[in-house]
Enzyme design. Structure first.
Site, PDB file in Angstrom:
ATOM      1  N   HIS A 140      30.542 -64.651 -29.068  1.00 18.57           N
ATOM      2  CA  HIS A 140      31.526 -64.703 -30.153  1.00 18.57           C
ATOM      3  C   HIS A 140      31.201 -63.617 -31.163  1.00 18.57           C
ATOM      4  O   HIS A 140      30.029 -63.347 -31.410  1.00 18.57           O
ATOM      5  CB  HIS A 140      31.500 -66.081 -30.838  1.00 18.57           C
ATOM      6  CG  HIS A 140      32.727 -66.341 -31.629  1.00 18.57           C
ATOM      7  ND1 HIS A 140      32.876 -65.909 -32.919  1.00 18.57           N
ATOM      8  CD2 HIS A 140      33.893 -66.946 -31.291  1.00 18.57           C
ATOM      9  CE1 HIS A 140      34.070 -66.250 -33.352  1.00 18.57           C
ATOM     10  NE2 HIS A 140      34.709 -66.878 -32.384  1.00 18.57           N
TER      11      HIS A 140
ATOM     12  N   ASP B  68      36.031 -72.191 -26.031  1.00 22.36           N
ATOM     13  CA  ASP B  68      36.799 -72.192 -24.785  1.00 22.36           C
ATOM     14  C   ASP B  68      35.987 -72.631 -23.574  1.00 22.36           C
ATOM     15  O   ASP B  68      36.532 -72.806 -22.488  1.00 22.36           O
ATOM     16  CB  ASP B  68      37.368 -70.790 -24.523  1.00 22.36           C
ATOM     17  CG  ASP B  68      38.390 -70.407 -25.570  1.00 22.36           C
ATOM     18  OD1 ASP B  68      39.249 -71.251 -25.868  1.00 22.36           O
ATOM     19  OD2 ASP B  68      38.324 -69.281 -26.094  1.00 22.36           O
TER      20      ASP B  68
HETATM   21  N1  CMC Z   1      29.106 -62.134 -20.872  1.00 20.53           N
HETATM   22  C1  CMC Z   1      28.187 -61.148 -20.733  1.00 20.53           C
HETATM   23  N2  CMC Z   1      27.812 -60.312 -21.741  1.00 20.53           N
HETATM   24  C2  CMC Z   1      28.385 -60.501 -22.920  1.00 20.53           C
HETATM   25  C3  CMC Z   1      29.337 -61.517 -23.142  1.00 20.53           C
HETATM   26  C4  CMC Z   1      29.681 -62.353 -22.067  1.00 20.53           C
HETATM   27  N3  CMC Z   1      30.585 -63.331 -22.241  1.00 20.53           N
HETATM   28  N4  CMC Z   1      29.761 -61.481 -24.428  1.00 20.53           N
HETATM   29  C5  CMC Z   1      29.089 -60.462 -25.006  1.00 20.53           C
HETATM   30  N5  CMC Z   1      28.256 -59.881 -24.106  1.00 20.53           N
HETATM   31  C6  CMC Z   1      27.323 -58.777 -24.355  1.00 20.53           C
HETATM   32  C7  CMC Z   1      28.072 -57.453 -24.526  1.00 20.53           C
HETATM   33  O1  CMC Z   1      28.232 -56.806 -23.282  1.00 20.53           O
HETATM   34  C8  CMC Z   1      27.159 -56.736 -25.460  1.00 20.53           C
HETATM   35  O2  CMC Z   1      26.044 -56.277 -24.729  1.00 20.53           O
HETATM   36  P1  CMC Z   1      25.288 -54.897 -25.152  1.00 20.53           P
HETATM   37  O3  CMC Z   1      24.730 -55.143 -26.521  1.00 20.53           O
HETATM   38  O4  CMC Z   1      24.255 -54.727 -24.089  1.00 20.53           O
HETATM   39  O5  CMC Z   1      26.346 -53.842 -25.118  1.00 20.53           O
HETATM   40  C9  CMC Z   1      26.640 -57.819 -26.400  1.00 20.53           C
HETATM   41  O6  CMC Z   1      26.705 -59.020 -25.622  1.00 20.53           O
HETATM   42  C10 CMC Z   1      27.454 -57.978 -27.670  1.00 20.53           C
HETATM   43  O7  CMC Z   1      28.789 -58.298 -27.318  1.00 20.53           O
HETATM   44  P2  CMC Z   1      30.078 -57.555 -27.838  1.00 20.53           P
HETATM   45  O8  CMC Z   1      31.000 -57.301 -26.662  1.00 20.53           O
HETATM   46  O9  CMC Z   1      29.704 -56.383 -28.670  1.00 20.53           O
HETATM   47  O10 CMC Z   1      30.700 -58.685 -28.747  1.00 20.53           O
HETATM   48  P3  CMC Z   1      32.126 -58.703 -29.409  1.00 20.53           P
HETATM   49  O11 CMC Z   1      31.937 -59.354 -30.715  1.00 20.53           O
HETATM   50  O12 CMC Z   1      32.759 -57.365 -29.404  1.00 20.53           O
HETATM   51  O13 CMC Z   1      32.972 -59.646 -28.434  1.00 20.53           O
HETATM   52  C11 CMC Z   1      33.750 -61.598 -27.332  1.00 20.53           C
HETATM   53  C12 CMC Z   1      33.050 -61.023 -28.583  1.00 20.53           C
HETATM   54  C13 CMC Z   1      34.058 -63.063 -27.588  1.00 20.53           C
HETATM   55  C14 CMC Z   1      35.068 -60.865 -27.106  1.00 20.53           C
HETATM   56  C15 CMC Z   1      32.818 -61.445 -26.114  1.00 20.53           C
HETATM   57  O14 CMC Z   1      31.629 -62.174 -26.334  1.00 20.53           O
HETATM   58  C16 CMC Z   1      33.490 -61.906 -24.824  1.00 20.53           C
HETATM   59  O15 CMC Z   1      34.209 -61.113 -24.201  1.00 20.53           O
HETATM   60  N6  CMC Z   1      33.275 -63.188 -24.399  1.00 20.53           N
HETATM   61  C17 CMC Z   1      33.955 -63.717 -23.235  1.00 20.53           C
HETATM   62  C18 CMC Z   1      35.380 -64.070 -23.586  1.00 20.53           C
HETATM   63  C19 CMC Z   1      35.469 -65.324 -24.430  1.00 20.53           C
HETATM   64  O16 CMC Z   1      34.849 -66.328 -24.148  1.00 20.53           O
HETATM   65  N7  CMC Z   1      36.314 -65.284 -25.478  1.00 20.53           N
HETATM   66  C20 CMC Z   1      36.577 -66.420 -26.353  1.00 20.53           C
HETATM   67  C21 CMC Z   1      36.050 -66.202 -27.736  1.00 20.53           C
HETATM   68  S1  CMC Z   1      36.027 -67.678 -28.753  1.00 20.53           S
HETATM   69  C22 CMC Z   1      37.664 -68.227 -28.896  1.00 20.53           C
HETATM   70  C23 CMC Z   1      38.638 -67.261 -29.434  1.00 20.53           C
HETATM   71  O17 CMC Z   1      38.334 -66.276 -30.087  1.00 20.53           O
HETATM   72  O18 CMC Z   1      39.818 -67.504 -29.227  1.00 20.53           O
END
Ligand code: CMC
Length: 428
Positions: free
Chosen positions: A305, A363
């Protein structure tokens, strides 16, 4: 004395005001920077940007805490009801009995759809994703309530919010009925909000339908937990569209479109599909490796998140609730739930997830409950949209009532060509 923040480019320095809310991280007021220093601030994806002041919802991401108008979401999920939470989010205070009765009455009497709008469903193929249908139908509400909606009038804003909260279950249930080729079932005034939704989704004219109170209660709890989440992507989208003075129903449809993405509300559908693909606990290590592999687009859906760097408090409540709901339906040995628990256990012990503070989010477990209630997977995100409508409407109302509101218009760092001459087509 107001606190300030000093920045310097090596030659000149600027004092910037710190904006402090009642809780949370203070923000540096950078609005004057372009004028005094000739620089913009650079923050793609808004990881460090506060776009507004808001009294509605507070998240402490490090502690894993969420409050609506000062009330913890855990307490509201335990003691309140979705409609009461809607009143709270919209009005800032919990209602007394008279206020609650009036509010319930207002929502109950706005649930029907104009028959001309109902005809729009026939324009969609039966297999259209319900989120596409929702985006279209809610956007179309703007055609029905345009001239009569004065966005500067607080009374008109209130009626818009009531209509949206009231009509979303009817709209979503009709999208489902269209997809399965059954006649649409209209709302029934004596039922509560989630019972009414369940009936509109699952009743058929040929048979009596009795709402299961456990299912209605489970949905109500899920809706409370999804009702608002401060400046998330869909709410920010609604605010941005609304900041132009656009019709609010059209603005809400932009929020629905933003919610649909798998990084946001679409994750609940993606989680169930992912669990089905993993299939068995023996496959968990393989899928964790895929999630950690930067060359693999696979991500652990329902994990991570932008704001929470701890367990999402909503996920904790939902996980607990899964046990109750599955027990009620004699589904204690539900394979997907067992798999989800195992996935969580292994991921939370894995260095990759620990280091990055990746925890289950709202989720991760919600789909287990939706599935136990018989809600099809492609209706999971519409369920989220129904619940979040009050959040979108509350933020839109708050913004429109704020005298400081201006059109939201970010800047950019341009990386394209400098000025060049047009070349005639036969000389290219
Ligand atoms: N699986 C594997 N790696 C992950 C995941 C994941 N679900 N989420 C984040 N990471 C890694 C990401 O690759 C990054 O790694 P590095 O530092 O090596 O580059 C690190 O963790 C930080 O993540 P980020 O992508 O910079 O985080 P963000 O704030 O941009 O994205 C997110 C947040 C929710 C979009 C992302 O965690 C994600 O895609 N999660 C899966 C989708 C999901 O469950 N979404 C629902 C969110 S909660 C409900 C809502 O918002 O509606």
């Amino acid at each position: 004395m107001a606190k300030t923040y000093q920045i310097s480019d090596g030659n000149t320095s600027s004092e910037l005001d710190l904006v402090e809310g009642t809780l949370g991280t203070p923000a540096v007021d950078v609005r004057g920077l372009a004028g005094t220093q000739g620089v913009f601030t650079y923050d793609p994806a808004f990881t460090a940007t506060c776009s507004c002041d808001s009294d509605i919802t507070f998240i402490d991401g490090e502690a894993g805490k969420l409050m609506y108008r000062g009330y913890s979401v855990e307490q509201l999920a335990e003691q309140s009801s979705y409609l009461e939470v809607c009143y709270l989010l919209l009005n800032g205070e919990l209602p007394n009995k008279t206020e609650m009765d009036e509010f319930r009455d207002a929502i109950t009497h706005h649930t029907m759809l104009n028959e001309s709008l109902v005809k729009f469903y026939d324009g969609f193929h039966y297999d259209a994703h319900p989120m596409a249908v929702l985006t279209g139908i809610v956007g179309s509400l703007s055609a029905f309530y345009h001239d009569k909606t004065d966005v500067r009038d607080p009374e008109h804003r209130k009626i818009f919010a009531h209509r949206m909260i009231a009509k979303m279950p009817t709209i979503a249930a009709a999208a489902y009925k269209h997809s399965v080729g059954q006649p649409k079932i209209g709302p029934k005034n004596q039922l509560d909000y989630t019972s009414n939704l369940l009936r509109m989704m699952f009743a058929v004219p040929a048979e009596e339908y009795e709402v299961d109170p456990v299912a209605a209660k489970a949905l109500d709890v899920l809706f409370i937990l999804h009702a608002d989440h401060e400046q998330n992507a869909s709410t920010s989208t609604v605010r941005m569209a609304g900041s132009t003075g656009a019709n609010p129903y059209a603005a809400i449809s932009t929020g629905i479109a933003a919610l649909w993405g798998p990084a946001h509300g679409g994750a609940n559908e993606a989680v169930l599909n992912m669990l089905a693909e993993i299939g068995d606990a023996s496959q968990v290590p393989k899928y964790l490796d895929k999630a950690k592999d930067k060359n693999d687009p696979f991500k652990l859906m329902g994990f991570g998140h932008r704001v929470y760097k701890n367990f999402d408090p909503r996920a904790k409540v939902i996980r607990g609730y899964c046990h109750q709901v599955l027990e009620h339906y004699n589904m204690q040995n539900n394979k997907l739930f067992e798999l989800a628990l195992e996935l969580e256990r292994v991921a939370l012990e894995d260095e990759y997830f620990v280091e990055r503070k990746l925890y289950p989010n709202v989720d991760f477990y919600s789909g287990i409950i939706y599935q136990a209630l018989g809600i099809p997977v492609n209706m999971f995100t519409p369920m989220f949209a129904i619940a979040r409508t009050v959040g979108w409407a509350s933020h839109w109302c708050e913004m429109m009532g704020d005298p400081k509101m201006r059109i939201a218009r970010p800047r950019q760092v341009y990386t394209g060509y400098d000025l060049r001459d047009y070349v005639d087509i036969d000389k290219r």
